[in-house]
Design a protein around this motif. Structure first.
Motif, PDB file in Angstrom:
ATOM      1  N   ALA A   3     -17.231  -4.375 -31.678  1.00 25.28           N
ATOM      2  CA  ALA A   3     -16.227  -3.327 -31.523  1.00 25.28           C
ATOM      3  C   ALA A   3     -15.484  -3.141 -32.841  1.00 25.28           C
ATOM      4  N   MET A   4     -15.371  -1.882 -33.293  1.00 24.86           N
ATOM      5  CA  MET A   4     -14.720  -1.567 -34.560  1.00 24.86           C
ATOM      6  C   MET A   4     -13.630  -0.538 -34.320  1.00 24.86           C
ATOM      7  N   VAL A   5     -12.417  -0.833 -34.822  1.00 21.64           N
ATOM      8  CA  VAL A   5     -11.281   0.073 -34.678  1.00 21.64           C
ATOM      9  C   VAL A   5     -10.624   0.222 -36.048  1.00 21.64           C
ATOM     10  N   LEU A   6     -10.454   1.465 -36.492  1.00 20.35           N
ATOM     11  CA  LEU A   6      -9.804   1.759 -37.773  1.00 20.35           C
ATOM     12  C   LEU A   6      -8.453   2.398 -37.492  1.00 20.35           C
ATOM     13  N   VAL A   7      -7.389   1.833 -38.079  1.00 19.65           N
ATOM     14  CA  VAL A   7      -6.023   2.276 -37.824  1.00 19.65           C
ATOM     15  C   VAL A   7      -5.393   2.744 -39.131  1.00 19.65           C
ATOM     16  N   GLU A   8      -4.777   3.934 -39.097  1.00 20.17           N
ATOM     17  CA  GLU A   8      -4.141   4.479 -40.303  1.00 20.17           C
ATOM     18  C   GLU A   8      -2.736   3.896 -40.471  1.00 20.17           C
ATOM     19  N   PRO A   9      -2.084   4.142 -41.622  1.00 18.04           N
ATOM     20  CA  PRO A   9      -0.784   3.501 -41.894  1.00 18.04           C
ATOM     21  C   PRO A   9       0.271   3.772 -40.831  1.00 18.04           C
ATOM     22  N   GLY A  10       0.200   4.903 -40.153  1.00 17.39           N
ATOM     23  CA  GLY A  10       1.177   5.201 -39.110  1.00 17.39           C
ATOM     24  C   GLY A  10       0.952   4.447 -37.816  1.00 17.39           C
ATOM     25  N   GLY A  11      -0.140   3.683 -37.733  1.00 15.86           N
ATOM     26  CA  GLY A  11      -0.388   2.882 -36.548  1.00 15.86           C
ATOM     27  C   GLY A  11      -1.246   3.554 -35.497  1.00 15.86           C
ATOM     28  N   HIS A  12      -1.843   4.703 -35.807  1.00 14.28           N
ATOM     29  CA  HIS A  12      -2.685   5.411 -34.843  1.00 14.28           C
ATOM     30  C   HIS A  12      -4.166   5.178 -35.156  1.00 14.28           C
ATOM     31  N   VAL A  13      -4.966   5.137 -34.116  1.00 17.52           N
ATOM     32  CA  VAL A  13      -6.397   4.913 -34.248  1.00 17.52           C
ATOM     33  C   VAL A  13      -7.058   6.185 -34.784  1.00 17.52           C
ATOM     34  N   VAL A  14      -7.817   6.038 -35.870  1.00 16.73           N
ATOM     35  CA  VAL A  14      -8.531   7.184 -36.435  1.00 16.73           C
ATOM     36  C   VAL A  14     -10.035   7.073 -36.218  1.00 16.73           C
ATOM     37  N   TYR A  15     -10.497   5.894 -35.840  1.00 16.70           N
ATOM     38  CA  TYR A  15     -11.926   5.745 -35.560  1.00 16.70           C
ATOM     39  C   TYR A  15     -12.125   4.550 -34.630  1.00 16.70           C
ATOM     40  N   ALA A  16     -13.021   4.716 -33.667  1.00 19.46           N
ATOM     41  CA  ALA A  16     -13.396   3.625 -32.762  1.00 19.46           C
ATOM     42  C   ALA A  16     -14.811   3.879 -32.277  1.00 19.46           C
ATOM     43  N   ASN A  17     -15.665   2.877 -32.378  1.00 19.60           N
ATOM     44  CA  ASN A  17     -17.044   3.072 -31.946  1.00 19.60           C
ATOM     45  C   ASN A  17     -17.171   2.884 -30.425  1.00 19.60           C
ATOM     46  N   ILE A  18     -18.401   2.997 -29.936  1.00 22.51           N
ATOM     47  CA  ILE A  18     -18.625   2.951 -28.484  1.00 22.51           C
ATOM     48  C   ILE A  18     -18.191   1.607 -27.909  1.00 22.51           C
ATOM     49  N   ALA A  19     -18.533   0.509 -28.589  1.00 22.68           N
ATOM     50  CA  ALA A  19     -18.166  -0.813 -28.087  1.00 22.68           C
ATOM     51  C   ALA A  19     -16.652  -0.966 -27.990  1.00 22.68           C
ATOM     52  N   ARG A  23     -14.442   1.492 -27.529  1.00 26.49           N
ATOM     53  CA  ARG A  23     -13.953   2.318 -26.422  1.00 26.49           C
ATOM     54  C   ARG A  23     -14.206   1.634 -25.080  1.00 26.49           C
ATOM     55  N   GLN A  24     -15.363   1.040 -24.924  1.00 23.26           N
ATOM     56  CA  GLN A  24     -15.670   0.370 -23.665  1.00 23.26           C
ATOM     57  C   GLN A  24     -14.819  -0.876 -23.466  1.00 23.26           C
ATOM     58  N   LEU A  25     -14.555  -1.588 -24.543  1.00 23.51           N
ATOM     59  CA  LEU A  25     -13.824  -2.846 -24.428  1.00 23.51           C
ATOM     60  C   LEU A  25     -12.326  -2.649 -24.270  1.00 23.51           C
ATOM     61  N   LEU A  26     -11.774  -1.655 -24.966  1.00 27.28           N
ATOM     62  CA  LEU A  26     -10.319  -1.510 -25.016  1.00 27.28           C
ATOM     63  C   LEU A  26      -9.774  -0.346 -24.203  1.00 27.28           C
ATOM     64  N   ASN A  27     -10.617   0.608 -23.825  1.00 26.62           N
ATOM     65  CA  ASN A  27     -10.076   1.790 -23.142  1.00 26.62           C
ATOM     66  C   ASN A  27     -11.009   2.302 -22.049  1.00 26.62           C
ATOM     67  N   ALA A  28     -11.769   1.417 -21.437  1.00 23.04           N
ATOM     68  CA  ALA A  28     -12.632   1.760 -20.308  1.00 23.04           C
ATOM     69  C   ALA A  28     -13.585   2.907 -20.631  1.00 23.04           C
ATOM     70  N   GLY A  29     -14.030   2.979 -21.883  1.00 21.09           N
ATOM     71  CA  GLY A  29     -14.985   4.005 -22.290  1.00 21.09           C
ATOM     72  C   GLY A  29     -14.368   5.300 -22.764  1.00 21.09           C
ATOM     73  N   SER A  30     -13.062   5.486 -22.602  1.00 21.47           N
ATOM     74  CA  SER A  30     -12.402   6.715 -23.038  1.00 21.47           C
ATOM     75  C   SER A  30     -12.125   6.667 -24.537  1.00 21.47           C
ATOM     76  N   PRO A  31     -12.011   7.847 -25.180  1.00 22.34           N
ATOM     77  CA  PRO A  31     -11.747   7.870 -26.625  1.00 22.34           C
ATOM     78  C   PRO A  31     -10.429   7.191 -26.986  1.00 22.34           C
ATOM     79  N   LEU A  32     -10.423   6.592 -28.161  1.00 22.31           N
ATOM     80  CA  LEU A  32      -9.221   5.919 -28.675  1.00 22.31           C
ATOM     81  C   LEU A  32      -8.549   6.690 -29.799  1.00 22.31           C
ATOM     82  N   GLN A  33      -9.243   7.659 -30.392  1.00 23.93           N
ATOM     83  CA  GLN A  33      -8.685   8.389 -31.524  1.00 23.93           C
ATOM     84  C   GLN A  33      -7.357   9.039 -31.142  1.00 23.93           C
ATOM     85  N   GLY A  34      -6.372   8.828 -32.016  1.00 25.85           N
ATOM     86  CA  GLY A  34      -5.066   9.424 -31.800  1.00 25.85           C
ATOM     87  C   GLY A  34      -4.100   8.542 -31.049  1.00 25.85           C
TER      88      GLY A  34
END
Length: 435
Positions: A130-146, A148-159
């Motif tokens: 699972a890969m999550v990229l967070v910008e300086p403001g603390g918001h997720v700008v990128y998350a792969n499929i793993a 999303r499934q692990l942290l948000n029940a498959g829903s998008p994490l961007q934003g």
């Protein structure tokens, strides 16, 4: 000068204009005797003739310049599909050809870059980590499929705010994020405990500081490693038990026979051997117990001079370098035990005891304790496995000395480094972070 070049064309036109002007001047002079009248007529005629000629001559060049301007603007906007057709064989034609070649190169490079980005995105999206990229403001700008499934029940994490995602996750994950480094954590998923490896790194992306979080499922790998470790432990323990119990059983039988014969003089040697094997077996089991029950280090400020003096008293034949003035931050008893084991290993390496060196080097953020000898060193295979539990090249070794040293170093947030020395011998470095 080429005739078809801009310079050649301009020279030809100017020469033609000059000849025409000279001929016209002769005609005007013959028709008009008064120069005050003939000269203005000549100038007016030349102006009226030159302006249309200049417009005709510059029309194609102006059209190409406009086309080049529009194409360059398209390049600036990221559209490299434009090319310009021309049959001119002058410098402007060469410029158009260079422009078209530039567009072709940019299109090819963009296509290659697009294919590489597509491949990279496919790999990243389908990796089990699972890969999550967070910008300086603390918001997720990128998350792969793993992720999303692990942290948000498959829903998008961007934003989403990453702090909100962490707050809604199991406490073990939140503790791993707050720890700030690499760690393992375990959570219950679908009624079963799952172990994950968590790591986080900071880097600059487009001039801004971003943070990458990586979460890898480790349950299967750890289970396989645990089974392999248990098998190795069982083999080592079985070997040691058989080496001690077999002679004890044989000697017990011999003692029974001697006692039945009344030969009490030889019984003493039998009992001494049994006692020696039992003592060896007890020490072997005690070593494993100490490794399994290693307590957490009690960190405190410690004088390096006091530690080096303690080691020097136990090993007066080795070379001990001057201690640094800065104080260390560690569990003194555990670090002294590590150094005692390392110096003992140096003695057993086969080199002269007088050439064994113990030194402490302070560096920014860490202290390096080095034990150097002039023994036989280690082969590449031994260097790769020397820190593993139960691995030993000594006939009577338990394989726990260096493994225990690594365990203590890592409990302090440090590490053990092994390296062969030039000229022969080994350098074992215990790296400890400074407070």
């Amino acid at each position: 000068m080429r005739f078809l070049s801009l310079q050649g064309k301009l020279a030809a036109v100017l020469a033609a204009v000059a000849v025409a002007a000279a001929g016209l001047a002769l005609l005007v002079q013959r028709g008009f005797d008064d120069l005050r009248l003939s000269l203005p007529l000549l100038v007016l005629f030349l102006v009226l003739a030159v302006l249309p000629l200049a417009r005709v001559l510059s029309a194609r060049s102006a059209a190409l310049f406009r086309a080049l301007t529009g194409s360059v603007t398209s390049f600036k906007d990221g559209d490299f599909s434009f090319s310009i057709a021309t049959d001119q064989r002058d410098e402007l034609g060469e410029l158009v050809q260079a422009h078209n070649e530039l567009g072709r190169v940019l299109r090819d490079e963009r296509q290659g870059l697009f294919q590489r980005e597509l491949l990279l995105d496919t790999v990243v999206q389908n990796t089990p980590t699972a890969m999550v990229l967070v910008e300086p403001g603390g918001h997720v700008v990128y998350a792969n499929i793993a992720a999303r499934q692990l942290l948000n029940a498959g829903s998008p994490l961007q934003g989403l705010a990453f702090d909100t995602v962490v707050a809604e996750s199991p406490p073990a994950f939140a503790h791993a994020v707050a720890d700030g480094g690499d760690t393992l954590f375990t959570v219950a998923l679908d009624g079963e405990d799952e172990t994950f490896h968590f790591s986080q790194r900071s880097f600059k992306l487009q001039g801004r500081q971003h943070r990458m979080y990586l979460i890898k499922r480790m349950t299967r790998e750890l289970s396989r490693q645990e089974v392999a470790t248990w098998k190795k432990v069982i083999r080592v323990i079985s070997h040691e038990l058989n080496n001690s119990l077999a002679p004890i059983s044989s000697l017990a039988h011999s003692g029974r026979v001697l006692a039945g014969k009344g030969d009490t003089q030889r019984l003493g040697a039998v009992f001494d051997t049994i006692e020696d094997r039992a003592r060896h077996l007890h020490g072997f089991i005690r070593g494993y117990a100490e490794f399994a029950k290693l307590p957490q280090p009690r960190l405190e400020e410690v004088s390096w001079q006091a530690v080096l003096d303690a080691i020097a008293r136990q090993f007066p034949d080795i070379q001990v370098a001057a201690a640094p003035e800065q104080r260390g931050w560690f569990d003194r008893s555990q670090i002294e035990q590590v150094l005692i084991n390392l110096v003992k290993n140096a003695h057993e390496a086969g080199g002269p005891a007088a050439e064994i060196e113990l030194a402490v080097v302070q560096r920014p953020g860490e202290a390096r304790i080095e034990v150097r000898d002039r023994g036989s060193g280690m082969s590449e295979a031994v260097l790769a496995n020397a820190l593993l539990p139960f691995y030993s090249t000594k006939r009577s070794g338990s394989g726990l000395g260096l493994a225990l040293a690594r365990e203590i170093a890592e409990a302090h947030g440090g590490r053990i480094v092994l390296a062969n020395r030039e000229g022969g011998g080994l350098c074992v470095t215990l790296v400890l972070p400074r407070a």
